[in-house]
Scaffold this motif. Structure first.
Motif, PDB file in Angstrom:
ATOM      1  N   SER A 293       0.777  -1.258   0.079  1.00 35.42           N
ATOM      2  CA  SER A 293       0.076   0.035  -0.125  1.00 35.42           C
ATOM      3  C   SER A 293       0.787   1.183  -0.092  1.00 35.42           C
ATOM      4  N   SER A 295       0.433   5.745   0.101  1.00 35.25           N
ATOM      5  CA  SER A 295      -0.413   6.960   0.362  1.00 35.25           C
ATOM      6  C   SER A 295       0.088   8.083  -0.622  1.00 35.25           C
ATOM      7  N   THR A 300      -5.117   6.152   0.590  1.00 33.53           N
ATOM      8  CA  THR A 300      -4.346   5.006   0.635  1.00 33.53           C
ATOM      9  C   THR A 300      -4.753   4.029  -0.251  1.00 33.53           C
TER      10      THR A 300
END
Length: 390
Positions: A293, A295, A300
């Motif tokens: 993941s 941001s 996100t």
């Protein structure tokens, strides 16, 4: 003294019958003696290195020898032949035959032969008795040996066999015997580990084949490399990006005691009897991306895999994609073997997009981004970008 005159004797004979018979017998004897003396001929016979004179009234050489004091056998060689007519002073060569015992397999012959050597005797006796003794048959005595009185000659009929050993093919004849005896006869010595295609006590039959495999065992000390292991550790960068080497590995070295088995010079087995490490290997440490993941702009973005791709841009207003969708901002062209059509992606510097199109030049790690204007597409140019497949 009382004496008879010739006239008186004749008168006495005429009167006596007995006297007449005696006179007649004497006359016949006299005539026979004169006839024999007239017809008798002397021949010169050479026998066993000696010369013997034979006086005979018989007509042929054979009759003369048969009725002489010389011992003669049918197997003797007479030259000229026995049916030759006797002439005065004829010379005759007689080669004496010798008694021998001939054993051919299970047959026994008590016979005579005039041959001088065993080989010649075998030819003579084979022809005489129809034995068909061959040169390959085994004989108990050398064929070149001299024949002696009462000699025993043993013959074993040979059979064809084929033996493979030590890289050679021996196509030969040999008397029936066990495999072990045949190999000994051929001078093939077996080692403890050697293999034979037939049991050693097997009795050979015609045209049988025997294979000898030489087996050798050897203990060697062998040095070999020990491969290093790859140790992977998670790293704080996106999944899918190439691994990074933290520290390189190195191979180790070990020493092994090995028992090697060879058959006819070719290795067929190896057994490790023991080993020790001389130099231990060093593992190679690799870091592998584990981040799933990112941001961006306070949002996100979760993804399954990330790629570094070569990006270009295009603009075809009113066009239709490979999937049938209309072209618009957020539509990208991909290689379906890398990113499947219909996948949602996030492209750094472009934003959210969807793989709905393909292109002839879009192969491998390449993408084509749709722009709203030709100017924007041209301005974008070609660049490397991060692509996150969601």
């Amino acid at each position: 003294m009382f004496q008879l005159t010739r006239t008186q004797v004749l008168a006495l004979v005429r009167k006596s019958h007995k006297a007449q018979i005696i006179v007649f017998a004497c006359a016949v004897l006299l005539i026979a003696t004169v006839t024999i003396a007239y017809n008798a001929k002397t021949i010169e016979a050479h026998i066993d290195g000696q010369t013997v004179h034979v006086t005979t009234i018989y007509g042929t050489v054979g009759e003369a020898l048969a009725h002489s004091n010389l011992k003669s056998y049918p197997e003797d060689i007479v030259n000229p032949s026995r049916d030759t007519l006797v002439t005065k002073g004829l010379k005759v060569e007689v080669t004496r035959s010798i008694p021998v015992h001939l054993l051919v397999d299970d047959q026994t012959f008590m016979t005579r032969t005039p041959a001088k050597t065993v080989g010649e005797a075998l030819v003579d006796l084979s022809e005489r008795y129809g034995l068909q003794i061959k040169d390959v048959d085994e004989v108990s005595t050398l064929r070149t040996a001299a024949v002696t009185d009462q000699m025993e000659i043993k013959v074993r009929r040979a059979i064809p066999i084929l033996v493979r050993a030590d890289g050679k093919v021996i196509d030969t004849y040999i008397a029936p015997r066990t495999v072990a005896d045949a190999l000994t006869k051929l001078g093939i010595v077996l080692g403890i580990k050697d293999k034979v295609s037939l049991p050693l006590d097997h009795m050979l039959v015609p045209s049988e084949q025997v294979q000898v495999v030489r087996v050798e065992e050897r203990v060697d000390t062998v040095k070999s490399e020990i491969p290093f292991q790859n140790v992977t550790q998670p790293a704080d960068y996106p999944v899918g990006l190439p691994d990074k080497i933290v520290s390189r590995g190195s191979k180790g070295l070990q020493e092994q005691t090995v028992k090697l088995t060879f058959e006819d010079g070719k290795e067929v087995d190896r057994e490790i009897l023991g080993q020790r490490v001389l130099t231990p290997p060093t593992n190679e440490v690799i870091s592998r991306g584990a981040q799933t993941s990112i941001s961006r702009g306070g949002t996100t973005i979760n993804f399954k895999r990330a790629y570094v791709m070569r990006a270009t841009a295009y603009c075809i207003p009113g066009g239709t994609t490979k999937t049938g969708a209309s072209v618009r901002w957020g539509v990208i062209a991909v290689d379906p073997s890398v990113i499947r059509l219909g996948e949602n992606v996030y492209v750094e510097g472009y934003g959210q997009a969807r793989a709905l199109d393909t292109g002839g030049a879009i192969k491998g790690n390449r993408i084509d981004l749709y722009m709203n204007s030709t100017e924007a597409a041209l301005s974008y140019g070609v660049r490397n970008v991060m692509v996150y497949v969601q």
